[in-house]
Design a protein around this motif. Structure first.
Motif, mmCIF file in Angstrom:
data_model
loop_
_atom_site.group_PDB
_atom_site.id
_atom_site.type_symbol
_atom_site.label_atom_id
_atom_site.label_comp_id
_atom_site.label_asym_id
_atom_site.label_seq_id
_atom_site.Cartn_x
_atom_site.Cartn_y
_atom_site.Cartn_z
ATOM 1 N N ASN A 1 75.812 -25.297 77.181
ATOM 2 C CA ASN A 1 75.864 -25.285 75.716
ATOM 3 C C ASN A 1 74.883 -24.296 75.115
ATOM 4 O O ASN A 1 73.804 -24.069 75.668
ATOM 5 N N LEU A 2 75.289 -23.778 73.968
ATOM 6 C CA LEU A 2 74.362 -22.917 73.230
ATOM 7 C C LEU A 2 73.206 -23.757 72.708
ATOM 8 O O LEU A 2 73.403 -24.916 72.333
ATOM 9 N N GLY A 3 72.052 -23.160 72.623
ATOM 10 C CA GLY A 3 70.893 -23.870 72.090
ATOM 11 C C GLY A 3 70.621 -23.498 70.646
ATOM 12 O O GLY A 3 71.376 -22.730 70.035
ATOM 13 N N ASP A 4 69.541 -24.058 70.091
ATOM 14 C CA ASP A 4 69.109 -23.713 68.729
ATOM 15 C C ASP A 4 68.920 -22.208 68.618
ATOM 16 O O ASP A 4 68.433 -21.562 69.540
ATOM 17 N N GLY A 5 69.246 -21.672 67.465
ATOM 18 C CA GLY A 5 68.979 -20.262 67.211
ATOM 19 C C GLY A 5 67.570 -20.054 66.689
ATOM 20 O O GLY A 5 66.789 -21.008 66.595
ATOM 21 N N VAL A 6 67.260 -18.824 66.368
ATOM 22 C CA VAL A 6 65.915 -18.536 65.869
ATOM 23 C C VAL A 6 65.678 -19.227 64.530
ATOM 24 O O VAL A 6 66.610 -19.533 63.806
ATOM 25 N N ALA A 7 64.418 -19.491 64.250
ATOM 26 C CA ALA A 7 63.947 -20.028 62.971
ATOM 27 C C ALA A 7 64.388 -21.461 62.705
ATOM 28 O O ALA A 7 64.059 -22.036 61.673
ATOM 29 N N VAL A 8 65.147 -22.072 63.650
ATOM 30 C CA VAL A 8 65.404 -23.511 63.527
ATOM 31 C C VAL A 8 64.065 -24.229 63.691
ATOM 32 O O VAL A 8 63.755 -25.192 63.003
ATOM 33 N N ARG A 9 63.288 -23.671 64.607
ATOM 34 C CA ARG A 9 61.936 -24.212 64.817
ATOM 35 C C ARG A 9 60.958 -23.230 64.176
ATOM 36 O O ARG A 9 60.377 -22.391 64.861
ATOM 37 N N ALA A 10 60.823 -23.336 62.877
ATOM 38 C CA ALA A 10 60.070 -22.326 62.126
ATOM 39 C C ALA A 10 58.609 -22.278 62.564
ATOM 40 O O ALA A 10 57.965 -21.239 62.500
ATOM 41 N N TYR A 11 58.087 -23.430 62.984
ATOM 42 C CA TYR A 11 56.745 -23.433 63.569
ATOM 43 C C TYR A 11 56.861 -24.086 64.934
ATOM 44 O O TYR A 11 57.146 -25.269 65.037
#
Ligand code: MTE
Ligand code: MO
Length: 428
Positions: free
Chosen positions: A55-65
């Motif tokens: 599966n694809l994972g979270d993209g950038v900036a989903v976890r902003a910190y």
């Protein structure tokens, strides 16, 4: 799109059987795997394809910190309930056994507060310098940032670190016996720069440092140290200081006991003698056997501890290639050597220092050995560039008795049992 067809076909069961047979026949060592190769969920392991590959994972900036993996949730600061009379006036300990290298992550350094964490609005932050100066000054945070900057990496150790161990082995884990230390890169302005700006009067000899927390903690600092290498820091490891470490500005006194590193710094008064301080924030004097106190014991002597294995990090293999690791530091300079003993101090061998051995900073050492599966009495001793050798606890007790809770830099002993469990003990 969730997953790709490429991975959907499950490999034949026979391949898995073959792989398992190879591992059982001693292939494990060749693959660099241990007896733990059987741990976990086989559905996620070769030759199967795990979900995180399908599966694809979270993209950038989903976890902003960014945060550590959820599987590392046990890596946290901890306190000792019976030591913590109140949540405000208390101490939490660095999880040294879960860290490597020499830099402490910003969220894991021990905390010691006398009246809790001051939450300061940087817009309202002011630092006052007055007393025996030509012109009293008030700095905003932006003012502080407009002075020439310096970057310094130093350990910060509470004088009470290992203090519970004066009378005998007590706490089971290096987090608790040695976890009142952390090491980060500070960015800030030298105190000398600010004092030059204010202009010192000839009679100036001591500084009063005052915190902006509810403790209004004050400490007296000899002017010489202030001019020598003291900093007013506002960043740690590149980030702004975290609130628990004094946001937005604290004092950094390389090599000196952490009690004087006033957090949430709001006032510096220049005087000609040390001040009298309120007992609860400044009883950092060392009571000797004869009732006389050692005063102004500012410098932290050389010290070391084996962080792995240790009571919270037992050995999981029964014998064989074993990596021992630990940290060493000295308030008087660089660590020049660390020795390790496997037999309670009878025989010593030099450990391998890896990574930087900076001035007054944590230094990482390793000792690799073939464990024969027998019981071990592990010790480490630090030697700094002045030639000072970390003493045993009994040597320290002979000199200072057991009345103090401060400045215990004696050699730590870990008893490794045959089953790999580790215990805090003392050897005579
Ligand atoms: N203003 C203020 N500064 C303070 C303290 C405090 O309670 N208030 N505690 C001191 C003590 S005893 C220690 S050990 C260090 C701990 O620093 P840390 O919390 O960043 O690890 O801060 C020192 N500076
Ligand atoms: Mo402290």
């Amino acid at each position: 799109m969730a997953g790709t067809d490429r991975h959907k076909d499950k490999p034949a069961a026979s391949r898995r059987t073959v792989l398992r047979a190879a591992l059982a026949a001693g292939g494990a060592a060749a693959l660099g795997r241990s007896a733990l190769a059987d741990a976990g969920n086989p559905a996620n392991q070769p030759p199967n394809v795990p979900d995180w590959t399908r599966n694809l994972g979270d993209g950038v900036a989903v976890r902003a910190y960014g945060k550590p993996s959820k599987h590392e949730a046990h890596v946290i600061r901890r306190d000792v309930e019976w030591l913590t009379a109140s949540r405000e006036s208390s101490v939490s300990f660095t999880p040294l056994h879960e860290l490597d290298g020499v830099i402490t992550p910003n969220g894991l350094g021990f905390e010691r507060h006398h009246s809790g964490i001051a939450e300061i609005d940087p817009a309202d932050y002011r630092l006052i310098i007055h007393g025996l100066v030509d012109k009293p000054l008030i700095f905003t945070l932006d003012d502080l940032k407009r002075f020439p900057r310096v970057n310094r990496i130093h350990f910060c150790e509470c004088a009470a670190n290992s203090g519970m161990e004066w009378r005998g082995a007590q706490l089971n884990g290096c987090q608790y016996t040695h976890g009142m230390v952390h090491c980060v890169m500070y960015t800030g302005v030298t105190l000398k720069t600010l004092l030059d700006e204010a202009g010192l009067k000839p009679k100036a000899k001591w500084l009063l440092l005052e915190g902006g927390d509810a403790a209004a903690m004050t400490r007296s600092l000899p002017l010489q140290k202030a001019l020598d290498d003291a900093l007013i820091a506002y960043r740690m490891n590149g980030e702004m200081l975290y609130p628990e470490h004094g946001y937005p500005a604290r004092v950094v006194l390389p090599g000196w006991e952490a009690n004087m590193w006033v957090k949430w710094l709001r006032r510096i008064e220049v005087g000609d003698q040390p001040w009298h301080h309120r007992e609860e924030t400044s009883k950092y004097t060392d009571l000797l056997e004869n009732g006389i106190a050692r005063r102004f014991t500012f410098v932290m002597d050389a010290k070391s501890v084996i962080t792995n294995p240790s009571p919270q990090a037992p050995l999981r293999h029964k014998s064989g290639f074993t990596i021992l690791s630990g940290i060493a530091w000295s308030g008087r300079g660089k660590i020049s050597r660390v020795d390790v003993s496997l037999d309670g101090g009878r025989n010593w061998r030099p450990a391998r220092i890896d990574g930087p051995a900076w001035d007054k900073a944590l230094t990482r050492f390793y000792y690799e050995f073939d464990w024969d599966g027998r019981e071990l009495l592990l010790q480490s001793r630090a030697i700094d560039e002045t030639g000072y050798v970390q003493p045993t606890k009994n040597e320290l007790r002979k000199l200072r008795g057991v009345n103090s809770v401060y400045h215990n830099n004696g050699v730590q002993t870990w008893h490794v049992h045959k089953n790999g469990e580790v215990e805090n003990v003392e050897v005579s």
